[in-house]
Design a protein around this motif. Sequence first.
Motif, short mmCIF file in Angstrom:
data_model
loop_
_atom_site.label_atom_id
_atom_site.label_comp_id
_atom_site.label_asym_id
_atom_site.label_seq_id
_atom_site.Cartn_x
_atom_site.Cartn_y
_atom_site.Cartn_z
N ALA A 90 0.83 -1.21 0.00
CA ALA A 90 0.00 0.00 0.00
C ALA A 90 0.86 1.25 0.00
O ALA A 90 0.55 2.24 -0.69
CB ALA A 90 -0.93 -0.01 1.22
N CYS A 91 1.95 1.22 0.76
CA CYS A 91 2.86 2.36 0.79
C CYS A 91 3.52 2.56 -0.58
O CYS A 91 3.67 3.69 -1.06
CB CYS A 91 3.92 2.15 1.86
N ASP A 92 3.93 1.47 -1.20
CA ASP A 92 4.58 1.56 -2.51
C ASP A 92 3.63 2.16 -3.54
O ASP A 92 4.03 3.01 -4.36
CB ASP A 92 5.05 0.17 -2.93
N ALA A 93 2.38 1.74 -3.49
CA ALA A 93 1.40 2.28 -4.43
C ALA A 93 1.18 3.77 -4.23
O ALA A 93 0.90 4.51 -5.18
CB ALA A 93 0.07 1.53 -4.29
N ALA A 94 1.34 4.24 -2.98
CA ALA A 94 1.14 5.66 -2.67
C ALA A 94 2.43 6.45 -2.78
O ALA A 94 2.40 7.68 -2.61
CB ALA A 94 0.55 5.79 -1.27
N GLY A 95 3.55 5.78 -3.00
CA GLY A 95 4.84 6.48 -3.08
C GLY A 95 5.33 6.97 -1.73
O GLY A 95 6.04 7.98 -1.65
N VAL A 96 4.98 6.25 -0.66
CA VAL A 96 5.35 6.64 0.69
C VAL A 96 6.32 5.61 1.27
O VAL A 96 6.02 4.41 1.25
CB VAL A 96 4.10 6.74 1.60
N PRO A 97 7.48 6.03 1.78
CA PRO A 97 8.40 5.07 2.39
C PRO A 97 7.84 4.50 3.68
O PRO A 97 7.14 5.19 4.43
CB PRO A 97 9.66 5.89 2.64
N LEU A 98 8.16 3.24 3.95
CA LEU A 98 7.69 2.56 5.15
C LEU A 98 8.84 2.31 6.10
O LEU A 98 9.85 1.71 5.73
CB LEU A 98 7.05 1.22 4.79
N TYR A 99 8.68 2.75 7.34
CA TYR A 99 9.62 2.45 8.41
C TYR A 99 9.05 1.32 9.25
O TYR A 99 7.90 1.37 9.69
CB TYR A 99 9.87 3.69 9.29
N VAL A 100 9.85 0.28 9.50
CA VAL A 100 9.44 -0.86 10.30
C VAL A 100 10.29 -0.94 11.56
O VAL A 100 11.52 -1.02 11.47
CB VAL A 100 9.54 -2.17 9.50
N ASP A 101 9.62 -0.91 12.70
CA ASP A 101 10.27 -1.16 13.99
C ASP A 101 10.28 -2.67 14.18
O ASP A 101 9.26 -3.28 14.48
CB ASP A 101 9.49 -0.47 15.10
N ALA A 102 11.46 -3.28 13.99
CA ALA A 102 11.58 -4.74 14.02
C ALA A 102 12.26 -5.23 15.29
O ALA A 102 12.85 -6.31 15.30
CB ALA A 102 12.35 -5.22 12.79
N ALA A 103 12.16 -4.47 16.38
CA ALA A 103 12.87 -4.81 17.60
C ALA A 103 12.51 -6.19 18.13
O ALA A 103 13.38 -6.93 18.60
CB ALA A 103 12.62 -3.74 18.67
N GLN A 104 11.24 -6.57 18.07
CA GLN A 104 10.83 -7.87 18.61
C GLN A 104 11.01 -9.01 17.62
O GLN A 104 10.95 -10.18 18.01
CB GLN A 104 9.38 -7.81 19.08
N SER A 105 11.21 -8.69 16.35
CA SER A 105 11.28 -9.73 15.31
C SER A 105 12.69 -10.17 14.99
O SER A 105 12.95 -11.37 14.81
CB SER A 105 10.60 -9.21 14.03
N VAL A 106 13.61 -9.23 14.88
CA VAL A 106 14.96 -9.56 14.44
C VAL A 106 15.59 -10.57 15.39
O VAL A 106 15.55 -10.42 16.61
CB VAL A 106 15.83 -8.29 14.34
N GLY A 107 16.14 -11.62 14.82
CA GLY A 107 16.73 -12.69 15.62
C GLY A 107 15.73 -13.76 16.02
O GLY A 107 16.13 -14.77 16.61
N ARG A 108 14.44 -13.56 15.70
CA ARG A 108 13.41 -14.54 16.07
C ARG A 108 12.59 -15.00 14.87
O ARG A 108 12.41 -16.20 14.67
CB ARG A 108 12.48 -13.96 17.13
#
Length: 383
Positions: A168-186
């Motif tokens: 959805a962000c790509d279609a709107a031309g908006v960059p997406l920031y992802v907070d991956a603190a709980q995901s990275v390494g898991r």
Amino acid sequence: MNQPPAYFDAAAAAPLHPVARQAMLAALEDGWADPAKLYSQARRARQLLDAARAAAAEVLRVRPDELSFTPSGTAAAHAAVLGGLAGRRRAGSTLVHSAIEHSAVLHAAQRHVTAGGTTTSVPVDRAGRLDLDAWSAAVAAPGVALAALISASHEVGTLQPVAEAARACDAAGVPLYVDAAQSVGRVPVPEGWSVLSASAHKWGGPPGVGILVVRKGTRWESPYPADDREAGRVPGVPNLPAIVAAVAALRAATAEAEAEAARLAPLVERIRTVVPATVPDVEVVGDPVDRLPHLVTFSCLYVDGEALLHALDRRGFAVSSGSSCTSSTLRPSHVLEAMGVLSHGNIRISLHRDSTEAEVERFLAELPGIVAALRAEAGVVGL
């Protein structure tokens, strides 16, 4: 209490991975010099820093020059939000974010509002999952500079539809920031994002190390005064021994992730099943399937969350409570409020590589009596 204590708060800070300790001790011997200098000790430090960056980039499947080390995950989140907004000021001044973002992201959003910007908060359902229709409409609105979405809820474990949100962000031309603190390494983080942050002490690295990734082609401008370190993204001399330890732990945690998920997920499922069966008036929250493998949250009616936390601590269980009130804000959890679920008597259990089945069984055996005693003290009877 004769039993050894059980630490159940890995979502806040996982115990230091053994390889991190070994790596830090070695780096303290060989990586203490300023890596920006030119003498031999500094060149050796630079080699260690470059090797750590390359290793972290390989794990995250990004280019080394896209990755910077920060003083913490919070600092990385602040830089991601404020830098992403600054780099896109010509496109607009609106930040779109989910209603369940980490407080670090929300504090950066508030700073943006104080400076004259605007924000749009996108709701979630009762399981804590993003409303994709509302998200798509929000990012497509005029003047949106940046969108922010947590990869997985730090409070209830629900995995977010990052890939769909990214489209959805790509279609709107908006960059997406992802907070991956709980995901990275898991668990893997889906592709499609432009900016990402992570925090070493969540995966078994030392505290005081964060990761900020800005993909090539993303408009991003450092919110800090000019400094030529870390590609101009993060000022100050990096804590190289801690960075080396953090990356060693990241590689180890990632290699172990699948096996650890297979071991911890059944323990989490047992908590999700047994607690509501043995403790009256309990609501287990978060998505029952699309969730982090190590985290479970439940709320107990007629029990103050802080009182329950202290009672469990006296019995040797270290848990987190984001309900009723917290010691710092005296406010209910904004995540649980956004989900529309019970926030009173809230307890989060998050397991790690040292957690055992015996610890979980002891917790399940003692919890009903602890809750009953607290309810009796509060004058609640007949449950």
